[in-house]
Design an enzyme around this catalytic site. Structure first.
Site, PDB file in Angstrom:
ATOM      1  N   HIS A   1       0.731  -1.609   0.356  1.00  0.00           N
ATOM      2  CA  HIS A   1      -0.117  -0.183   0.028  1.00  0.00           C
ATOM      3  C   HIS A   1       0.829   1.180  -0.203  1.00  0.00           C
ATOM      4  CE1 HIS A   1       0.875  -0.418   4.347  1.00  0.00           C
ATOM      5  NE2 HIS A   1       0.740   0.576   4.482  1.00  0.00           N
TER       6      HIS A   1
ATOM      7  N   SER B   1       1.984  -7.460 -15.419  1.00  0.00           N
ATOM      8  CA  SER B   1       3.361  -6.928 -16.000  1.00  0.00           C
ATOM      9  C   SER B   1       3.577  -6.541 -17.461  1.00  0.00           C
ATOM     10  CB  SER B   1       4.895  -6.533 -15.214  1.00  0.00           C
ATOM     11  OG  SER B   1       5.502  -5.695 -16.164  1.00  0.00           O
ATOM     12  N   SER B   2       2.964  -5.656 -18.139  1.00  0.00           N
ATOM     13  CA  SER B   2       3.553  -5.902 -19.655  1.00  0.00           C
ATOM     14  C   SER B   2       4.443  -6.598 -20.203  1.00  0.00           C
ATOM     15  CB  SER B   2       3.173  -4.577 -20.273  1.00  0.00           C
ATOM     16  OG  SER B   2       4.444  -3.524 -20.154  1.00  0.00           O
ATOM     17  N   CYS B   3       5.852  -6.938 -19.096  1.00  0.00           N
ATOM     18  CA  CYS B   3       6.921  -7.760 -19.592  1.00  0.00           C
ATOM     19  C   CYS B   3       6.724  -8.348 -19.445  1.00  0.00           C
ATOM     20  CB  CYS B   3       8.042  -7.011 -18.749  1.00  0.00           C
ATOM     21  SG  CYS B   3       8.034  -7.311 -16.968  1.00  0.00           S
TER      22      CYS B   3
ATOM     23  N   TYR C   1      12.026 -10.786 -13.876  1.00  0.00           N
ATOM     24  CA  TYR C   1      11.364  -9.629 -13.139  1.00  0.00           C
ATOM     25  C   TYR C   1       9.588 -10.791 -13.846  1.00  0.00           C
ATOM     26  CZ  TYR C   1       7.386  -6.565 -12.176  1.00  0.00           C
ATOM     27  OH  TYR C   1       6.125  -5.851 -11.988  1.00  0.00           O
TER      28      TYR C   1
ATOM     29  N   LYS D   1       7.055 -12.748 -12.609  1.00  0.00           N
ATOM     30  CA  LYS D   1       5.591 -12.311 -12.927  1.00  0.00           C
ATOM     31  C   LYS D   1       4.658 -13.319 -13.700  1.00  0.00           C
ATOM     32  CE  LYS D   1       5.411  -8.506 -10.917  1.00  0.00           C
ATOM     33  NZ  LYS D   1       4.446  -8.621  -9.635  1.00  0.00           N
TER      34      LYS D   1
ATOM     35  N   THR E   1       0.126  -2.224 -18.038  1.00  0.00           N
ATOM     36  CA  THR E   1       1.102  -1.166 -18.733  1.00  0.00           C
ATOM     37  C   THR E   1       1.626  -0.050 -17.974  1.00  0.00           C
ATOM     38  OG1 THR E   1       1.583  -0.622 -21.229  1.00  0.00           O
ATOM     39  CG2 THR E   1       0.081   0.414 -19.475  1.00  0.00           C
ATOM     40  N   ASN E   2       2.645  -0.351 -18.718  1.00  0.00           N
ATOM     41  CA  ASN E   2       4.234   0.713 -18.150  1.00  0.00           C
ATOM     42  C   ASN E   2       3.080   1.931 -17.184  1.00  0.00           C
ATOM     43  OD1 ASN E   2       5.426  -0.138 -19.628  1.00  0.00           O
ATOM     44  ND2 ASN E   2       7.591   1.256 -19.398  1.00  0.00           N
TER      45      ASN E   2
ATOM     46  N   HIS F   1      11.415   4.521 -13.430  1.00  0.00           N
ATOM     47  CA  HIS F   1      11.278   3.822 -15.122  1.00  0.00           C
ATOM     48  C   HIS F   1      11.496   5.172 -16.075  1.00  0.00           C
ATOM     49  CE1 HIS F   1       8.829   0.429 -13.073  1.00  0.00           C
ATOM     50  NE2 HIS F   1       8.916   0.186 -13.875  1.00  0.00           N
TER      51      HIS F   1
ATOM     52  N   ASP G   1      17.521  -0.301 -25.312  1.00  0.00           N
ATOM     53  CA  ASP G   1      17.020   0.387 -25.792  1.00  0.00           C
ATOM     54  C   ASP G   1      15.546  -0.506 -24.278  1.00  0.00           C
ATOM     55  OD1 ASP G   1      16.742   2.241 -27.256  1.00  0.00           O
ATOM     56  OD2 ASP G   1      17.127   1.625 -28.737  1.00  0.00           O
TER      57      ASP G   1
HETATM   58  O1  GFB Z   1      10.797   2.620 -18.781  1.00  0.00           O
HETATM   59  P1  GFB Z   1      11.922   1.602 -18.368  1.00  0.00           P
HETATM   60  O2  GFB Z   1      13.465   2.300 -17.705  1.00  0.00           O
HETATM   61  O3  GFB Z   1      11.358   0.450 -18.699  1.00  0.00           O
HETATM   62  O4  GFB Z   1      12.159   2.590 -20.289  1.00  0.00           O
HETATM   63  P2  GFB Z   1      11.246  -0.374 -19.521  1.00  0.00           P
HETATM   64  C1  GFB Z   1      11.770   2.828 -20.909  1.00  0.00           C
HETATM   65  C2  GFB Z   1      12.755   3.139 -22.284  1.00  0.00           C
HETATM   66  O5  GFB Z   1      12.940   4.385 -21.545  1.00  0.00           O
HETATM   67  C3  GFB Z   1      13.875   2.432 -22.086  1.00  0.00           C
HETATM   68  C4  GFB Z   1      13.989   4.588 -22.367  1.00  0.00           C
HETATM   69  O6  GFB Z   1      14.295   2.497 -23.875  1.00  0.00           O
HETATM   70  C5  GFB Z   1      15.078   3.177 -21.932  1.00  0.00           C
HETATM   71  O7  GFB Z   1      16.152   3.449 -22.640  1.00  0.00           O
HETATM   72  N1  GFB Z   1      14.952   5.651 -21.122  1.00  0.00           N
HETATM   73  C6  GFB Z   1      15.167   6.574 -21.508  1.00  0.00           C
HETATM   74  C7  GFB Z   1      14.632   5.952 -20.243  1.00  0.00           C
HETATM   75  N2  GFB Z   1      15.868   7.269 -20.760  1.00  0.00           N
HETATM   76  C8  GFB Z   1      15.664   7.010 -19.862  1.00  0.00           C
HETATM   77  C9  GFB Z   1      15.732   7.195 -18.463  1.00  0.00           C
HETATM   78  O8  GFB Z   1      16.822   8.458 -18.085  1.00  0.00           O
HETATM   79  N3  GFB Z   1      15.367   6.148 -17.200  1.00  0.00           N
HETATM   80  C10 GFB Z   1      15.354   5.110 -17.436  1.00  0.00           C
HETATM   81  N4  GFB Z   1      14.463   4.788 -16.612  1.00  0.00           N
HETATM   82  N5  GFB Z   1      14.350   4.996 -19.002  1.00  0.00           N
HETATM   83  C11 GFB Z   1      10.760  -2.215 -17.540  1.00  0.00           C
HETATM   84  C12 GFB Z   1      10.835  -3.462 -17.308  1.00  0.00           C
HETATM   85  O9  GFB Z   1      10.632  -2.023 -19.033  1.00  0.00           O
HETATM   86  O10 GFB Z   1       9.186  -1.401 -17.680  1.00  0.00           O
HETATM   87  C13 GFB Z   1      10.184  -3.513 -16.050  1.00  0.00           C
HETATM   88  O11 GFB Z   1      12.294  -3.716 -16.920  1.00  0.00           O
HETATM   89  C14 GFB Z   1       8.654  -3.539 -16.478  1.00  0.00           C
HETATM   90  O12 GFB Z   1       9.867  -4.790 -16.050  1.00  0.00           O
HETATM   91  C15 GFB Z   1       8.175  -1.712 -16.077  1.00  0.00           C
HETATM   92  O13 GFB Z   1       7.643  -4.184 -17.080  1.00  0.00           O
HETATM   93  C16 GFB Z   1       6.889  -1.873 -16.190  1.00  0.00           C
HETATM   94  O14 GFB Z   1       9.210  -0.736 -19.975  1.00  0.00           O
HETATM   95  O15 GFB Z   1      12.278  -1.454 -20.675  1.00  0.00           O
END
Ligand code: GFB
Length: 321
Positions: free
Chosen positions: A13, A109-111, A138, A142, A166-167, A181, A271
């Protein structure tokens, strides 16, 4: 249907997801809510979790407790993401079954979908191809949770369900630049760059991956709706049904924050999955759809974020005096 007097446990929570579910239930008038912080109840400890469920006699569970993070955290703390999530969900789901909880909702999660699955991602694409490497631990945890729910339904006739959001973004997000994220990371980077009058902001990767974003209040609304109306074995996607590229997201946040410099890329960072757009037709057929538009949602979160920075700056000033 949940009754207002039913005892409801929200695991997690204090996190962004659990706190949104808590707000939603309180708004709907539910008063018999049970919470435990991780220092009072470590969900990775089997005996402690079993004791808690035996004592509390809970009616409904929202299982939103998990070790979560962005692409870098998932890829760095691979063992923790696998072990902690398996332990948390095994303990909570099994104890809920043992103590005859009426209904449990497991949040995934969508992953969980294959890295190169067709888009949009339909529920039946699960386990049809290899996962994205950065978040494989992860995702495996899940998927194990989804399968445990399905098996409990088959073997013991439990009305437990799984939902795959989703995200997400919203209040109580993580703004740590190493573990967050993309959306909170970019909000922080652009806000700080604007304050410092920096010349550029660096985003990770190429900026070309496509991601779908949902405000966590919409997600909580969907979870509430599904807890009341959905009783199927098949897990169900929760999303907005629209995606944008990371570069477009950066440009949108640049516009909202009013940062005037340049966007640069750190191409040494991964990416991840090229695209992750949920097929939400199943959810829409049931009568639910997202309401908070992305620009409106980010603007709201940005205003909250700026207020928080203001408050912590004021606190520091007061303490300094
Ligand atoms: O949100 P994110 O960390 O996770 O990154 P995923 C999404 C995209 O944004 C990737 C880019 O292509 C990153 O390289 N990105 C650009 C950045 N700048 C940044 C930054 O400053 N920080 C971050 N964090 N990303 C996660 C999964 O995947 O999403 C989990 O690893 C889960 O398991 C979650 O499913 C919802 O969308 O790639």
């Amino acid at each position: 249907m949940m009754k207002k007097s039913d005892k409801i446990y929200i695991a997690g929570h204090r996190g962004m997801v659990g706190s949104a579910i808590q707000r939603k239930l309180q708004k709907e008038g539910f008063k018999n809510l049970v919470y435990k912080t991780s220092s009072n109840l470590d969900l990775r400890r089997q005996e402690a979790v079993e004791r808690f469920f035996e004592m509390e006699q809970i009616d409904y569970v929202f299982l939103a407790a998990a070790k979560v993070g962005g692409i870098h955290a998932n890829n760095t703390y691979r063992a923790d993401f696998l072990y902690d999530n398996l332990a948390i969900q095994n303990n909570v789901i099994h104890s809920a079954y043992k103590s005859e909880v009426k209904k449990l909702m497991f949040l995934g999660s969508s992953c969980i979908y294959p890295k190169l699955a067709n888009q949009p991602l339909k529920e039946e694409y699960l386990l049809t191809g290899p996962l994205e490497n950065t978040n494989e631990p992860y995702a495996i945890a899940k998927i194990a949770g989804i399968k445990l729910i399905e098996a409990l339904r088959d073997q013991h006739d439990c009305n437990f369900i799984s939902v795959m959001p989703t995200n997400l973004y919203g209040p109580n997000d993580n703004y740590d630049l190493q573990t967050s994220h993309v959306l909170p990371a970019l909000l922080r980077k652009f806000t700080e760059a604007k304050i410092r009058q920096a010349k550029h902001v660096t985003i990770w990767g190429t900026g070309s991956p496509l991601r779908e974003f949902l405000h966590v209040d919409d997600m909580a609304d969907a979870c509430y709706f599904l807890m009341q109306h959905y009783n199927e074995k098949q897990f169900i996607n929760i999303g907005s049904g629209e995606d944008i590229s990371i570069l477009e997201l950066a440009q949108l946040i640049q516009e909202i924050t009013g940062f005037e410099g340049e966007i640069l890329h750190d191409r040494s960072k991964p990416d991840g999955t090229p695209r992750k757009l949920m097929d939400v037709s199943k959810l829409e057929k049931l009568g639910w759809e997202a309401k908070i538009d992305l620009r409106e949602g980010i603007t709201k979160v940005y205003e909250e974020y700026v207020r928080t920075i203001g408050q912590s700056n004021n606190r520091t000033t007061n303490e300094d005096r």
